[in-house]
Design an enzyme around this catalytic site. Sequence first.
Site, PDB file in Angstrom:
ATOM      1  N   SER A  98       0.807  -1.221   0.000  1.00  0.00           N
ATOM      2  CA  SER A  98       0.000   0.000   0.000  1.00  0.00           C
ATOM      3  C   SER A  98       0.842   1.274   0.000  1.00  0.00           C
ATOM      4  CB  SER A  98      -0.942   0.010   1.217  1.00  0.00           C
ATOM      5  OG  SER A  98      -0.217  -0.019   2.413  1.00  0.00           O
ATOM      6  N   LYS A 123      -6.432   3.602   8.706  1.00  0.00           N
ATOM      7  CA  LYS A 123      -5.500   4.567   8.129  1.00  0.00           C
ATOM      8  C   LYS A 123      -6.058   5.988   8.186  1.00  0.00           C
ATOM      9  CE  LYS A 123      -3.439   1.182   4.947  1.00  0.00           C
ATOM     10  NZ  LYS A 123      -3.310   0.747   3.534  1.00  0.00           N
TER      11      LYS A 123
END
Length: 794
Positions: A700, A743
Amino acid sequence: MSQPTADIKQQPVDTEKIPETLPILPLFDAALFPKMVLPLVVMEGESIQLIDDAMAADRIIGLVLARTAEDDQKQKIQEEGVSHEDLYDMGASALILKMAKTEDNRAQLLVQGLSRFKIDEYLGTDPYIRARVTHVKTEEKQDTEIEALISNLLSQFTKVVELSPGLPQEMASMAKSITEPGILADMIGSTINTPTAEKQKILETMDVKERLREVTRQVNHQAEILELGSKIQSQVKGDMDQRQKEFYLRQQLKAIKEELGEGEEDDTRVEVEEYRAKISEKNLPEHARDEADRELKRMERMHPSSSEYTVVSTYLDWITTLPWSESSPDVLDIEKARKVLDEDHYGLEKAKQRIIEYLAVRKLNPESKGPILCFAGPPGTGKTSLGRSIARSLNRKFVRISLGGVRDEAEIRGHRRTYVGAMPGRIIQGIRRAETNNPVFMLDEIDKVGSDFRGDPSSALLEVLDPEQNFSFSDHYLDLAFDLSKVMFITTGNILDTIPPALRDRMEVLKLLGYTDEEKLKIANRYLIPRQRKENGLKADQINITKAAVKRIISDYTREAGLRNLEREIANVCRGVATKIAEGKAESVTVKVVNIPSYLGATRFTSEMLDRTQTPGVAVGLAWTQVGGEILFIEATAMKGNKGMTLTGQLGDVMKESASAALSFIRTNAAKLDIDEDFFAGHDIHIHVPAGAIPKDGPSAGVTILTALASLLKGKTVKKELAMTGEITLRGQVLPVGGIKEKVLAAHRAGVKTIILPKRNKKDVDEIPKNVQKEIQFNFADTMMEVLKLALEK
């Protein structure tokens, strides 16, 4: 109990001279009839004054029964006082025969009923109730019907006296000596064991025939109850006689065996009989009863010094103490359950809603099987405490076992009885502790179960956590099928990747992903501060932590998904305040923002977004960890060299591959990106991810690495307060990634205002709290060209 006595003739009172205005003494547990004598205990101050005034005058008072008989209502009346609305309209005037006061300011009375009266008007309630009354007289005429009613009543009353151990036998003779029908009805009505409301009904019945019929009805009802009780007692006595016969025969058999030299120890025989009684009393399933009887027969033939004797004894203990059929009743009140969950926890709406749904299904279908829930999330997010709240909302017992570090399969399934020191597994042990077969059973830290040469505990859990199988769970020690289908199993874990797929498939995963700063603030004020204040011996008026101070602790001293560190810091503040108060330096303390460093020291976390992104070559990424989300700074620089690339920061293989893919994309599209194609021929690239002691991996960060390289090579800085996440391909596509909520919450804590996400992650934004969505601007990209257009300054 009121009973007629010979004393009533020694206190003659002319009923014509009874005053029409009487002080009223309320009764709660007894009713007084004319000509009867009743002992009373008076405790309230107003009633004591009433008695004193009556003793100073003519000693005549009015006794009236309170309408309510419920314990909670009665207690409320006794605490708040009796109003005339709480009393019946009919009562009895009484003469105080004797009065004595005790040391605790109570008055013990002996009163004699004089006549019935009906309350016409209440004259006042201060200091006690007074009323104007009309004394009621009843005409008593003897006729054939009354004689028949008296004869039937005396016959039934004699039967009641014979069956009642608490009534003296002379009561029947005394009743037969009374000639007046009304007095006879009053005497028997006051003697039999009926509710006070039934006695009041007799008191209010003026017609003598109707009164005799009413008393006869109550006496017949009492006789039926006593006859049924006597029948039950006879049956029990018959069963006892059979047991005594068996005991007598066994004693004879024991004596014969002793004469033959085959006798056993007395203690052994007593122990066998105790187990036999437990087995017969316990509502065991048929297969468990058969096994228990078989083991008991083996035990009878064993010598107590045999090692096998102890094994059988312990096994029978387990069988007779397990709750095979004992269940705690579910409280299927959905509103109450919702209130309990909201009281104990703030937020966690998905988990709460799932519990409410379970309750609703259970209410509509009581035979539904218990769900297998798995609470997954970072430490300190309330997984274990939520299990306790669920048990409280369901009115069930709560059992928790920790599976962290468990490596032996026997911990779950138990040991076979052939081994020394064998015992059941933790599941059966927990059920025994709960004493019910439907507790809320929490398997904590299921993601930390290990395996070695002793077996795989997670495989043993496959049967436990499968609603289609656990109705016949077999423990190696018991070797009997035990029904676990009524148990509500809840598991907890920090990460799901370490749970075997077959086990994870059996559970319904509910993610508890952490709290926003606003949620932490509310939780701190509602739960953490009051709890730590109590733990540190502080009163509410001795400490006040301002809202701004709590915000400072959250932002500058704790950056976590959960709440444990926040509670520790609040505890540090409370201890500091407690020290000042204990030393006498202050009586109460208000903790403000400026005071926080004096309690917690220097600020631990500061915003680095603006300082570290002012130069080209630096981009901010979003990462997922086991304890929640984190922000990640990725730095890139170039130096003279020969097409080399250096990667530092303890990066994993996947992250290194993302960096290679990012560099290849930039070199392939250098012209489109307005980058000198010859730049790479004479330069080396160095990519570094700070916090080098922490291992980092995952795809990611690909978008962030590519953005940092593009920023360096184009000489343009990344926009302020911007972060991003996503996987890249060599063709420049942006692929979706996981952990979006964690996140985004981490970015929000760090002060990020704009986030770039893969377009296919747009659906995940709905899980993010609304207040966070309002404070952050979300941009979605399908390609890296779109990302660079959004990320780089113009």
